[in-house]
Design a protein around this motif. Structure first.
Motif, PDB file in Angstrom:
ATOM      1  N   LYS A  54     -16.024 -12.390   4.508  1.00  0.00           N
ATOM      2  CA  LYS A  54     -17.154 -12.299   5.442  1.00  0.00           C
ATOM      3  C   LYS A  54     -16.801 -11.525   6.711  1.00  0.00           C
ATOM      4  N   SER A  55     -15.500 -11.499   7.069  1.00  0.00           N
ATOM      5  CA  SER A  55     -15.086 -10.799   8.280  1.00  0.00           C
ATOM      6  C   SER A  55     -13.719 -10.145   8.080  1.00  0.00           C
ATOM      7  N   GLU A  56     -13.440  -9.165   8.906  1.00  0.00           N
ATOM      8  CA  GLU A  56     -12.183  -8.427   8.829  1.00  0.00           C
ATOM      9  C   GLU A  56     -10.981  -9.349   9.065  1.00  0.00           C
ATOM     10  N   GLU A  57     -11.153 -10.373   9.881  1.00  0.00           N
ATOM     11  CA  GLU A  57     -10.068 -11.295  10.201  1.00  0.00           C
ATOM     12  C   GLU A  57      -9.587 -12.084   8.981  1.00  0.00           C
ATOM     13  N   GLU A  58     -10.418 -12.190   7.972  1.00  0.00           N
ATOM     14  CA  GLU A  58     -10.040 -12.929   6.755  1.00  0.00           C
ATOM     15  C   GLU A  58      -9.139 -12.115   5.828  1.00  0.00           C
ATOM     16  N   VAL A  59      -9.041 -10.812   6.065  1.00  0.00           N
ATOM     17  CA  VAL A  59      -8.391  -9.907   5.116  1.00  0.00           C
ATOM     18  C   VAL A  59      -6.903  -9.747   5.400  1.00  0.00           C
ATOM     19  N   LEU A  60      -6.113  -9.918   4.353  1.00  0.00           N
ATOM     20  CA  LEU A  60      -4.687  -9.617   4.373  1.00  0.00           C
ATOM     21  C   LEU A  60      -4.459  -8.514   3.348  1.00  0.00           C
ATOM     22  N   ILE A  61      -3.833  -7.434   3.783  1.00  0.00           N
ATOM     23  CA  ILE A  61      -3.535  -6.302   2.897  1.00  0.00           C
ATOM     24  C   ILE A  61      -2.021  -6.220   2.722  1.00  0.00           C
ATOM     25  N   LEU A  62      -1.583  -6.142   1.473  1.00  0.00           N
ATOM     26  CA  LEU A  62      -0.174  -6.001   1.130  1.00  0.00           C
ATOM     27  C   LEU A  62      -0.006  -4.836   0.166  1.00  0.00           C
ATOM     28  N   SER A  63       1.162  -4.233   0.180  1.00  0.00           N
ATOM     29  CA  SER A  63       1.479  -3.167  -0.775  1.00  0.00           C
ATOM     30  C   SER A  63       2.715  -3.560  -1.566  1.00  0.00           C
ATOM     31  N   ILE A  64       2.662  -3.331  -2.866  1.00  0.00           N
ATOM     32  CA  ILE A  64       3.804  -3.610  -3.725  1.00  0.00           C
ATOM     33  C   ILE A  64       4.847  -2.517  -3.530  1.00  0.00           C
ATOM     34  N   VAL A  65       6.095  -2.947  -3.376  1.00  0.00           N
ATOM     35  CA  VAL A  65       7.206  -2.052  -3.074  1.00  0.00           C
ATOM     36  C   VAL A  65       8.035  -1.798  -4.331  1.00  0.00           C
ATOM     37  N   THR A  66       8.499  -0.565  -4.443  1.00  0.00           N
ATOM     38  CA  THR A  66       9.508  -0.225  -5.435  1.00  0.00           C
ATOM     39  C   THR A  66      10.797  -0.001  -4.662  1.00  0.00           C
ATOM     40  N   LEU A  67      11.737  -0.931  -4.814  1.00  0.00           N
ATOM     41  CA  LEU A  67      13.013  -0.815  -4.114  1.00  0.00           C
ATOM     42  C   LEU A  67      13.903   0.186  -4.831  1.00  0.00           C
ATOM     43  N   LYS A  68      14.581   0.995  -4.055  1.00  0.00           N
ATOM     44  CA  LYS A  68      15.520   1.993  -4.577  1.00  0.00           C
ATOM     45  C   LYS A  68      16.939   1.561  -4.227  1.00  0.00           C
ATOM     46  N   ASP A  69      17.930   2.187  -4.903  1.00  0.00           N
ATOM     47  CA  ASP A  69      19.336   1.855  -4.627  1.00  0.00           C
ATOM     48  C   ASP A  69      19.649   2.007  -3.145  1.00  0.00           C
ATOM     49  N   HIS A  70      19.185   3.067  -2.547  1.00  0.00           N
ATOM     50  CA  HIS A  70      19.327   3.243  -1.100  1.00  0.00           C
ATOM     51  C   HIS A  70      18.001   2.815  -0.492  1.00  0.00           C
ATOM     52  N   LEU A  71      18.005   1.741   0.269  1.00  0.00           N
ATOM     53  CA  LEU A  71      16.793   1.119   0.781  1.00  0.00           C
ATOM     54  C   LEU A  71      15.845   2.116   1.448  1.00  0.00           C
ATOM     55  N   THR A  72      16.398   3.107   2.123  1.00  0.00           N
ATOM     56  CA  THR A  72      15.546   4.061   2.839  1.00  0.00           C
ATOM     57  C   THR A  72      14.748   4.970   1.900  1.00  0.00           C
ATOM     58  N   ASN A  73      15.041   4.940   0.609  1.00  0.00           N
ATOM     59  CA  ASN A  73      14.272   5.717  -0.374  1.00  0.00           C
ATOM     60  C   ASN A  73      13.180   4.884  -1.051  1.00  0.00           C
ATOM     61  N   SER A  74      13.036   3.638  -0.658  1.00  0.00           N
ATOM     62  CA  SER A  74      12.040   2.747  -1.253  1.00  0.00           C
ATOM     63  C   SER A  74      10.630   3.233  -0.962  1.00  0.00           C
ATOM     64  N   THR A  75       9.707   2.907  -1.871  1.00  0.00           N
ATOM     65  CA  THR A  75       8.323   3.354  -1.732  1.00  0.00           C
ATOM     66  C   THR A  75       7.368   2.169  -1.861  1.00  0.00           C
ATOM     67  N   ALA A  76       6.137   2.395  -1.409  1.00  0.00           N
ATOM     68  CA  ALA A  76       5.103   1.365  -1.514  1.00  0.00           C
ATOM     69  C   ALA A  76       3.867   1.966  -2.159  1.00  0.00           C
ATOM     70  N   ASN A  77       3.161   1.160  -2.907  1.00  0.00           N
ATOM     71  CA  ASN A  77       1.930   1.582  -3.567  1.00  0.00           C
ATOM     72  C   ASN A  77       0.769   1.412  -2.586  1.00  0.00           C
ATOM     73  N   LEU A  78       0.364   2.515  -1.965  1.00  0.00           N
ATOM     74  CA  LEU A  78      -0.760   2.468  -1.025  1.00  0.00           C
ATOM     75  C   LEU A  78      -2.083   2.762  -1.714  1.00  0.00           C
ATOM     76  N   GLN A  79      -2.034   3.237  -2.936  1.00  0.00           N
ATOM     77  CA  GLN A  79      -3.265   3.541  -3.674  1.00  0.00           C
ATOM     78  C   GLN A  79      -3.892   2.280  -4.266  1.00  0.00           C
ATOM     79  N   ALA A  80      -3.089   1.249  -4.467  1.00  0.00           N
ATOM     80  CA  ALA A  80      -3.603   0.016  -5.077  1.00  0.00           C
ATOM     81  C   ALA A  80      -3.073  -1.199  -4.322  1.00  0.00           C
TER      82      ALA A  80
END
Length: 148
Positions: A85-111
Motif C-alpha cells: 500500500k505504501s513505499e515504506e512497506e517495500v524491501l528490495i534485495l538483489s541476489i549476489v553471485t560471489l566470486k573468488d575475489h570478492l571485489t568481482n562479485s555481482t548482483a542481479n539488478l534485473q530481477a
C-alpha cells in the motif's frame, strides 16, 4: 522455531520473520518460505535462507547501497500480489553471485527480490524492460576502500 541453515548451522528464528513466496522463486517453485539472516560482519551481505531446505540459501544485498540511482518500478499486479500500500512497506534485495575475489562479485539488478515488510509476502520481480543486468558489479573504485 529451529531451522538448519547453510551458513549458520542450526538457528532459532521467529515464525513472524518468515517471508512467504506464494509462487516460489524461479527455479525453486516448491520453496515458498524463507527467512532473512544477517552475518555478524560489517558487510552489507545477508542470507535469504529456505526454512525447509538447509542447502538452499541466497546471498543478498540492498542494491541501493552500491547503486544509488537504482530504480524498481513495481506494476499494479505485484503491488496487489504483495499487498503493498505504501513505499515504506517495500524491501528490495538483489541476489549476489560471489566470486573468488570478492571485489568481482555481482548482483542481479534485473530481477530483484521484493518483500512487503508488513505482510511478509515476497516475490522475485523480473523487470523485462530494464537497463539493468543480472550481473551488475557490486564493487567499483569509488566504493571499495584501498582499490585503485
Amino acid at each position: 522455531m529451529k531451522i538448519n541453515t547453510s551458513y549458520f548451522g542450526e538457528v532459532e528464528i521467529d515464525s513472524k520473520e518468515v517471508i512467504s513466496f506464494e509462487q516460489g522463486l524461479p527455479g525453486f517453485l516448491d520453496e515458498k518460505e524463507f527467512v532473512l539472516l544477517s552475518f555478524d560482519e560489517p558487510l552489507a551481505f545477508q542470507v535469504l535462507q529456505s526454512i525447509n531446505t538447509e542447502a538452499l540459501a541466497f546471498i543478498v544485498v540492498f542494491p541501493f547501497d552500491f547503486k544509488k540511482e537504482y530504480r524498481v518500478d513495481l506494476n499494479d499486479q505485484i503491488l496487489e500480489q504483495l499487498s503493498i500500500k505504501s513505499e515504506e512497506e517495500v524491501l528490495i534485495l538483489s541476489i549476489v553471485t560471489l566470486k573468488d575475489h570478492l571485489t568481482n562479485s555481482t548482483a542481479n539488478l534485473q530481477a530483484p527480490i521484493v518483500v512487503n515488510r508488513h505482510s511478509r509476502l515476497g516475490k522475485q520481480y523480473i523487470m523485462h524492460q530494464s537497463n539493468y543486468s543480472t550481473k551488475e558489479k557490486i564493487f567499483n573504485s569509488s566504493n571499495v576502500k584501498g582499490e585503485k
